[in-house]
Design a protein around this motif. Structure first.
Motif, PDB file in Angstrom:
ATOM      1  N   GLY A  85       1.050  -0.662   0.013  1.00  0.00           N
ATOM      2  CA  GLY A  85       0.106  -0.065  -0.095  1.00  0.00           C
ATOM      3  C   GLY A  85       0.888   0.898   0.167  1.00  0.00           C
ATOM      4  N   CYS A 123       2.539   1.760  -3.688  1.00  0.00           N
ATOM      5  CA  CYS A 123       1.628   2.221  -4.643  1.00  0.00           C
ATOM      6  C   CYS A 123       1.117   3.706  -4.604  1.00  0.00           C
ATOM      7  CB  CYS A 123       0.651   0.825  -4.382  1.00  0.00           C
ATOM      8  SG  CYS A 123       0.493  -1.191  -4.930  1.00  0.00           S
ATOM      9  N   ALA A 124       1.273   4.310  -2.988  1.00  0.00           N
ATOM     10  CA  ALA A 124       0.881   5.598  -3.109  1.00  0.00           C
ATOM     11  C   ALA A 124       1.739   6.546  -3.104  1.00  0.00           C
ATOM     12  CB  ALA A 124       0.476   5.730  -1.966  1.00  0.00           C
ATOM     13  N   LYS A 132       2.609   6.162  -7.340  1.00  0.00           N
ATOM     14  CA  LYS A 132       1.130   6.221  -7.789  1.00  0.00           C
ATOM     15  C   LYS A 132       1.071   5.525  -9.195  1.00  0.00           C
ATOM     16  CE  LYS A 132      -3.553   8.861  -8.074  1.00  0.00           C
ATOM     17  NZ  LYS A 132      -3.465  10.042  -7.418  1.00  0.00           N
ATOM     18  N   ASP A 135       1.614  -0.564  -8.979  1.00  0.00           N
ATOM     19  CA  ASP A 135       0.890   0.103  -8.893  1.00  0.00           C
ATOM     20  C   ASP A 135      -1.063  -0.731  -9.863  1.00  0.00           C
ATOM     21  OD1 ASP A 135      -1.735   1.626  -7.247  1.00  0.00           O
ATOM     22  OD2 ASP A 135      -0.875   3.580  -8.314  1.00  0.00           O
ATOM     23  N   ARG A 137      -3.769  -3.309  -7.939  1.00  0.00           N
ATOM     24  CA  ARG A 137      -5.207  -2.745  -7.999  1.00  0.00           C
ATOM     25  C   ARG A 137      -5.435  -3.672  -8.396  1.00  0.00           C
ATOM     26  NH1 ARG A 137      -6.475   3.180  -9.922  1.00  0.00           N
ATOM     27  NH2 ARG A 137      -3.536   2.917 -10.803  1.00  0.00           N
ATOM     28  N   ARG A 185      -3.962   2.733   0.381  1.00  0.00           N
ATOM     29  CA  ARG A 185      -3.147   3.346  -0.527  1.00  0.00           C
ATOM     30  C   ARG A 185      -4.218   4.470  -0.162  1.00  0.00           C
ATOM     31  NH1 ARG A 185      -5.053   4.290  -5.202  1.00  0.00           N
ATOM     32  NH2 ARG A 185      -3.443   4.997  -7.286  1.00  0.00           N
TER      33      ARG A 185
END
Length: 335
Positions: A117, A120-121, A124, A129, A133, A222
């Motif tokens: 998480g 991924c943040a 982005k 990422d 998802r 995230r």
């Protein structure tokens, strides 16, 4: 803090009272005759009536409820018609297996989900990422029983890397019972072969059980990390030349962990209730299988005992999660 804990414990008591009452009523109005199922098809009517009288099933509903509640306050959860054992002893046998699987699965989900998480943040719209998802959507969409069967087919039958089911191998003796968690008890006893055997048996069911939790925790972590990284104090920290790793790890992650911690607590309860499918697929001797087999025989007392055990565990976990909020955010006040 003490007053808050006392209030929450009283709330847990009232909630459990309502849960027990609803479960009792649903179990009694459900179709099926537990005395007939326990006596067998060839039993005479006299044998069925004897069982019904022995277990108090011939009493009015309000009398049965009063007797059950009286026993509950004295620690007596009743007796199973199917196993002829005290429900409390059956729970002591089956619940640790379910709890070990659930805790191991949740830890596995947390270890992988929170770093994913955060990554991924920070990155982005990168490849990782997008992959994370896709994993998040798949984790909530893929049925657990199908995933379990596929893992058995690939990793157990074709590759022969893991056993297909069970908690230990047929030739392996359980470790001395201390915590009733085979992984911990085998380590405490220094039985490394038993530990390896228990670990190999728990991996596949834990992967299946943790997959939905992994997906949920990644999505929540995230989203909250993205929101926190846009705040003014993060921008100010960057302007002061604080390293990116420190900003993400020390400032952003801690503030993003409150919603994530809430999701972890909710997922723990859902995983406890969701072990039924996983235990059935992997022949895991836990509370889920025990409850299912009891439901087939319309055996009320074990079903209510299992519901009570899961309910208490879920509510105590939520209390612990709420107390962690004060550690994560000193501004939180308990009233």
């Amino acid at each position: 803090m003490k007053q808050y804990i006392i209030k929450r414990l009283l709330l847990i008591f009232l909630t459990m009272l309502g849960l027990v009452t609803i479960t009792f009523m649903v179990a009694r109005v459900a179709p099926g005759d537990p005395a007939r199922a326990a006596a067998g098809e060839d039993a005479t009517q006299e044998m069925v009536e004897t069982l019904r009288e022995e277990f108090g099933l011939n009493e009015p509903l309000y009398v049965q409820y009063g007797q059950y509640m009286k026993g509950l306050f004295t620690g007596d959860l009743g007796k199973s018609i199917r196993t002829q054992h005290l429900v409390s002893k059956d729970l002591g046998r089956y619940f640790p297996a379910t709890l070990e699987l659930t805790v191991f699965s949740l830890i596995m989900a947390i270890i992988f989900a929170i770093p994913l998480g955060v990554i991924c943040a920070v990155k982005k719209d990168s490849l990782i990422d997008h992959l994370a998802r896709v994993m998040s959507v798949s984790g909530l969409a893929v049925p657990m029983f199908w995933l379990g069967l596929m893992l058995q087919l690939v990793f157990a039958l074709n590759l022969d890397l893991f056993p297909t089911g069970g908690r230990l191998g047929m030739l392996t003796e359980p470790p001395p019972a201390v915590t009733h968690f085979y992984l911990i008890d085998s380590l405490l006893a220094g039985q490394w072969d038993t530990f390896k055997d228990a670990l190999s048996h728990i991996i596949l069911p834990a992967v299946v059980l943790s997959f939905p939790a992994l997906a949920s925790i990644i999505r929540v972590n995230r989203a909250d990390m993205l929101e926190v990284l846009k705040r003014d104090y993060i921008t100010s920290a960057r302007a002061h030349g604080i390293s990116r790793a420190r900003i993400v790890g020390q400032y952003a992650l801690k503030n993003a962990m409150i919603p994530t911690t809430t999701m972890i607590g909710l997922r723990f309860g859902w995983m406890l209730g969701g072990t039924i499918l996983v235990e059935t697929v992997f022949d895991w001797p836990g509370l889920g299988q025990y409850a299912v087999q009891s439901a087939v025989y319309s055996d009320f007392q074990p079903i209510m005992g299992a519901t009570l055990a899961i309910g208490i565990s879920f509510m105590v976990t939520n209390l612990i999660i709420d107390l962690l909020y004060g550690f994560l955010d000193p501004r939180v006040r308990y009233e």
